[in-house]
Design an enzyme around this catalytic site. Sequence first.
Site, PDB file in Angstrom:
ATOM      1  N   HIS A  91     -12.256 -25.207  46.547  1.00 39.45           N
ATOM      2  CA  HIS A  91     -13.626 -24.961  46.118  1.00 39.45           C
ATOM      3  C   HIS A  91     -14.489 -26.056  46.742  1.00 39.45           C
ATOM      4  O   HIS A  91     -13.993 -26.939  47.421  1.00 39.45           O
ATOM      5  CB  HIS A  91     -13.742 -25.053  44.594  1.00 39.45           C
ATOM      6  CG  HIS A  91     -12.863 -24.100  43.872  1.00 39.45           C
ATOM      7  ND1 HIS A  91     -13.075 -22.737  43.878  1.00 39.45           N
ATOM      8  CD2 HIS A  91     -11.759 -24.291  43.115  1.00 39.45           C
ATOM      9  CE1 HIS A  91     -12.149 -22.147  43.135  1.00 39.45           C
ATOM     10  NE2 HIS A  91     -11.326 -23.070  42.664  1.00 39.45           N
ATOM     11  N   CYS A 101      -8.636 -19.571  45.863  1.00 39.26           N
ATOM     12  CA  CYS A 101      -7.955 -19.853  44.601  1.00 39.26           C
ATOM     13  C   CYS A 101      -7.466 -18.590  43.878  1.00 39.26           C
ATOM     14  O   CYS A 101      -6.482 -18.017  44.312  1.00 39.26           O
ATOM     15  CB  CYS A 101      -8.842 -20.732  43.727  1.00 39.26           C
ATOM     16  SG  CYS A 101      -7.870 -21.708  42.580  1.00 39.26           S
TER      17      CYS A 101
HETATM   18  N1  GLN Z   1      -6.482 -18.878  37.377  1.00 40.69           N
HETATM   19  C1  GLN Z   1      -5.907 -19.459  38.550  1.00 40.69           C
HETATM   20  C2  GLN Z   1      -5.108 -20.716  38.291  1.00 40.69           C
HETATM   21  O1  GLN Z   1      -5.369 -21.456  37.368  1.00 40.69           O
HETATM   22  C3  GLN Z   1      -6.982 -19.698  39.587  1.00 40.69           C
HETATM   23  C4  GLN Z   1      -7.973 -20.761  39.188  1.00 40.69           C
HETATM   24  C5  GLN Z   1      -9.112 -20.863  40.157  1.00 40.69           C
HETATM   25  O2  GLN Z   1      -9.516 -19.874  40.732  1.00 40.69           O
HETATM   26  N2  GLN Z   1      -9.694 -22.030  40.285  1.00 40.69           N
HETATM   27  O3  GLN Z   1      -4.180 -21.006  39.022  1.00 40.69           O
END
Ligand code: GLN
Length: 239
Positions: free
Chosen positions: A191, A93
């Site tokens: 995740h 992510c």
């Molecule tokens: N901040 C990033 C987004 O919102 C990654 C979010 C995350 O790692 N879950 O796209």
Amino acid sequence: MSGPIRLVWVYPDLLSTYGDKGNLLVLERRARLRGLEAAPVLVNSDQPVPRDGDIYLLGGGEDLPQVLAARRLRADGGLVEAAERGAVIFAVCAGYQLIGHVFGGADGEPTEGLGILDITSARAEPRSVGEIVADVDPVLGIPKLTGFENHQGHTTLGPRAIPLATVTTGIGNGDGTEGAHAGRVLGTYLHGPALVRNPALADLLLGWVAGPLPPIAHEDDELAQTLRRERLTAVGAAQ
Ligand code: GLN
């Protein structure tokens, strides 16, 4: 290989919001179940990234810590050096976005990443939140992925990155694909943590470092397989 498998958990102080540390624990456990020694190394953002790791792990993060992580990793140079050396990198992510060329910063502004993976990410509405299931690039030879996504990025792959998977449930990169891989660098929006729900993916990474792995005894794998089955069933996906 000689010595323990060095598992480097990059920036737990900035990129650990979404429980992705489970990826580290699973790699360690699945290595040890094979009689392989694994040495976890936790590197905070005020410490240099060791150049000699075998597998580097990056997790998800909130927008501002993600920008800070990218800035510090660029200044440090260790992760880029490790990638050039052929080390395994598994990035989730925020970690996935920031190993690309550019990603959307806290206000969506284009922010420079590390350029390790040939991808570009931008802010997109609405936020992608929910279960995700995706069929993996057959070249990698592992079963479908199950995970949970929570991000606001759409990611476009350049010619030097290959989609990790094709989405059947959820959003992923935003164009029907999910994640990307190139050589031993693999990025994903999943995740769950991803390697907990997808033990075959964990074994793929370990195998890149340690060579062919013996199977794990059924009783040692049962919990992981049960979780995987349960999550796939919850969204009506076949095993
Ligand atoms: N901040 C990033 C987004 O919102 C990654 C979010 C995350 O790692 N879950 O796209």
